[in-house]
Design a protein around this motif. Sequence first.
Motif, PDB file in Angstrom:
ATOM      1  N   LEU A 183       0.848  -1.185   0.000  1.00 15.19           N
ATOM      2  CA  LEU A 183       0.000   0.000   0.000  1.00 15.19           C
ATOM      3  C   LEU A 183       0.884   1.235   0.000  1.00 15.19           C
ATOM      4  O   LEU A 183       1.959   1.244   0.602  1.00 15.19           O
ATOM      5  N   MET A 184       0.448   2.286  -0.681  1.00 12.86           N
ATOM      6  CA  MET A 184       1.224   3.517  -0.732  1.00 12.86           C
ATOM      7  C   MET A 184       0.279   4.717  -0.814  1.00 12.86           C
ATOM      8  O   MET A 184      -0.776   4.649  -1.449  1.00 12.86           O
ATOM      9  N   THR A 188      -1.479  -5.118  -3.692  1.00 12.59           N
ATOM     10  CA  THR A 188      -1.843  -6.516  -3.458  1.00 12.59           C
ATOM     11  C   THR A 188      -3.339  -6.529  -3.112  1.00 12.59           C
ATOM     12  O   THR A 188      -3.931  -5.463  -2.874  1.00 12.59           O
ATOM     13  N   PRO A 189      -3.955  -7.689  -3.045  1.00 17.27           N
ATOM     14  CA  PRO A 189      -5.372  -7.725  -2.646  1.00 17.27           C
ATOM     15  C   PRO A 189      -5.613  -7.060  -1.284  1.00 17.27           C
ATOM     16  O   PRO A 189      -6.576  -6.300  -1.123  1.00 17.27           O
ATOM     17  N   LEU A 190      -4.725  -7.309  -0.313  1.00 18.25           N
ATOM     18  CA  LEU A 190      -4.867  -6.662   0.993  1.00 18.25           C
ATOM     19  C   LEU A 190      -4.694  -5.148   0.857  1.00 18.25           C
ATOM     20  O   LEU A 190      -5.441  -4.367   1.444  1.00 18.25           O
ATOM     21  N   GLY A 191      -3.717  -4.714   0.072  1.00 18.00           N
ATOM     22  CA  GLY A 191      -3.484  -3.287  -0.131  1.00 18.00           C
ATOM     23  C   GLY A 191      -4.650  -2.607  -0.824  1.00 18.00           C
ATOM     24  O   GLY A 191      -5.041  -1.498  -0.469  1.00 18.00           O
ATOM     25  N   GLU A 192      -5.219  -3.272  -1.818  1.00 17.94           N
ATOM     26  CA  GLU A 192      -6.374  -2.706  -2.525  1.00 17.94           C
ATOM     27  C   GLU A 192      -7.570  -2.557  -1.594  1.00 17.94           C
ATOM     28  O   GLU A 192      -8.295  -1.562  -1.653  1.00 17.94           O
ATOM     29  N   LYS A 193      -7.759  -3.549  -0.734  1.00 19.34           N
ATOM     30  CA  LYS A 193      -8.866  -3.497   0.231  1.00 19.34           C
ATOM     31  C   LYS A 193      -8.688  -2.313   1.187  1.00 19.34           C
ATOM     32  O   LYS A 193      -9.626  -1.549   1.432  1.00 19.34           O
ATOM     33  N   ASN A 194      -7.459  -2.159   1.722  1.00 19.08           N
ATOM     34  CA  ASN A 194      -7.190  -1.053   2.635  1.00 19.08           C
ATOM     35  C   ASN A 194      -7.255   0.293   1.919  1.00 19.08           C
ATOM     36  O   ASN A 194      -7.748   1.271   2.474  1.00 19.08           O
ATOM     37  N   ALA A 195      -6.767   0.361   0.695  1.00 22.49           N
ATOM     38  CA  ALA A 195      -6.811   1.611  -0.066  1.00 22.49           C
ATOM     39  C   ALA A 195      -8.254   2.068  -0.260  1.00 22.49           C
ATOM     40  O   ALA A 195      -8.576   3.240  -0.051  1.00 22.49           O
ATOM     41  N   LYS A 196      -9.117   1.150  -0.626  1.00 24.20           N
ATOM     42  CA  LYS A 196     -10.529   1.489  -0.833  1.00 24.20           C
ATOM     43  C   LYS A 196     -11.155   2.005   0.463  1.00 24.20           C
ATOM     44  O   LYS A 196     -11.858   3.017   0.464  1.00 24.20           O
ATOM     45  N   LYS A 197     -10.861   1.312   1.561  1.00 22.22           N
ATOM     46  CA  LYS A 197     -11.419   1.705   2.864  1.00 22.22           C
ATOM     47  C   LYS A 197     -10.880   3.065   3.306  1.00 22.22           C
ATOM     48  O   LYS A 197     -11.635   3.942   3.714  1.00 22.22           O
ATOM     49  N   TRP A 198      -9.559   3.258   3.231  1.00 18.69           N
ATOM     50  CA  TRP A 198      -8.942   4.492   3.722  1.00 18.69           C
ATOM     51  C   TRP A 198      -9.256   5.682   2.812  1.00 18.69           C
ATOM     52  O   TRP A 198      -9.407   6.799   3.286  1.00 18.69           O
ATOM     53  N   ASN A 199      -9.348   5.460   1.493  1.00 17.08           N
ATOM     54  CA  ASN A 199      -9.685   6.558   0.581  1.00 17.08           C
ATOM     55  C   ASN A 199     -11.098   7.074   0.808  1.00 17.08           C
ATOM     56  O   ASN A 199     -11.400   8.233   0.507  1.00 17.08           O
ATOM     57  N   SER A 200     -11.958   6.233   1.343  1.00 15.34           N
ATOM     58  CA  SER A 200     -13.344   6.652   1.578  1.00 15.34           C
ATOM     59  C   SER A 200     -13.549   7.258   2.960  1.00 15.34           C
ATOM     60  O   SER A 200     -14.650   7.705   3.282  1.00 15.34           O
ATOM     61  N   ASP A 201     -12.494   7.312   3.771  1.00 15.95           N
ATOM     62  CA  ASP A 201     -12.584   7.870   5.122  1.00 15.95           C
ATOM     63  C   ASP A 201     -12.058   9.312   5.106  1.00 15.95           C
ATOM     64  O   ASP A 201     -10.853   9.532   4.980  1.00 15.95           O
TER      65      ASP A 201
END
Length: 88
Positions: free
Chosen positions: A33-34, A46-59
């Motif tokens: 993630l970056m 990565t799949p984990l990074g994409e999941k976190n990116a989606k969550k954090w970008n929406s916060d």
Amino acid sequence: VLQWLHKAECLFTNGTEKVRLVVRFIYNREEFLMFDSNVGHFVGFTPLGEKNAKKWNSDPAIMEFMRAHVDRCRHNYEVPASITVERR
């Protein structure tokens, strides 16, 4: 052995005229993630990074915190620069 690394880089062009913040999240030697202030949001690799990116970008609170971090980079540059650069 598990490794978790969170690395923040403040990159400066022309003093503080242009400040770029890059925050990298690494797990077991793999960047997953970056956040890049030039892009303006998190990017997952990565799949984990994409999941976190989606969550954090929406916060909104997390996004505001990351954008404000660029100003902290600028401040952290100006303090030592006022001592070292002006001595030349």
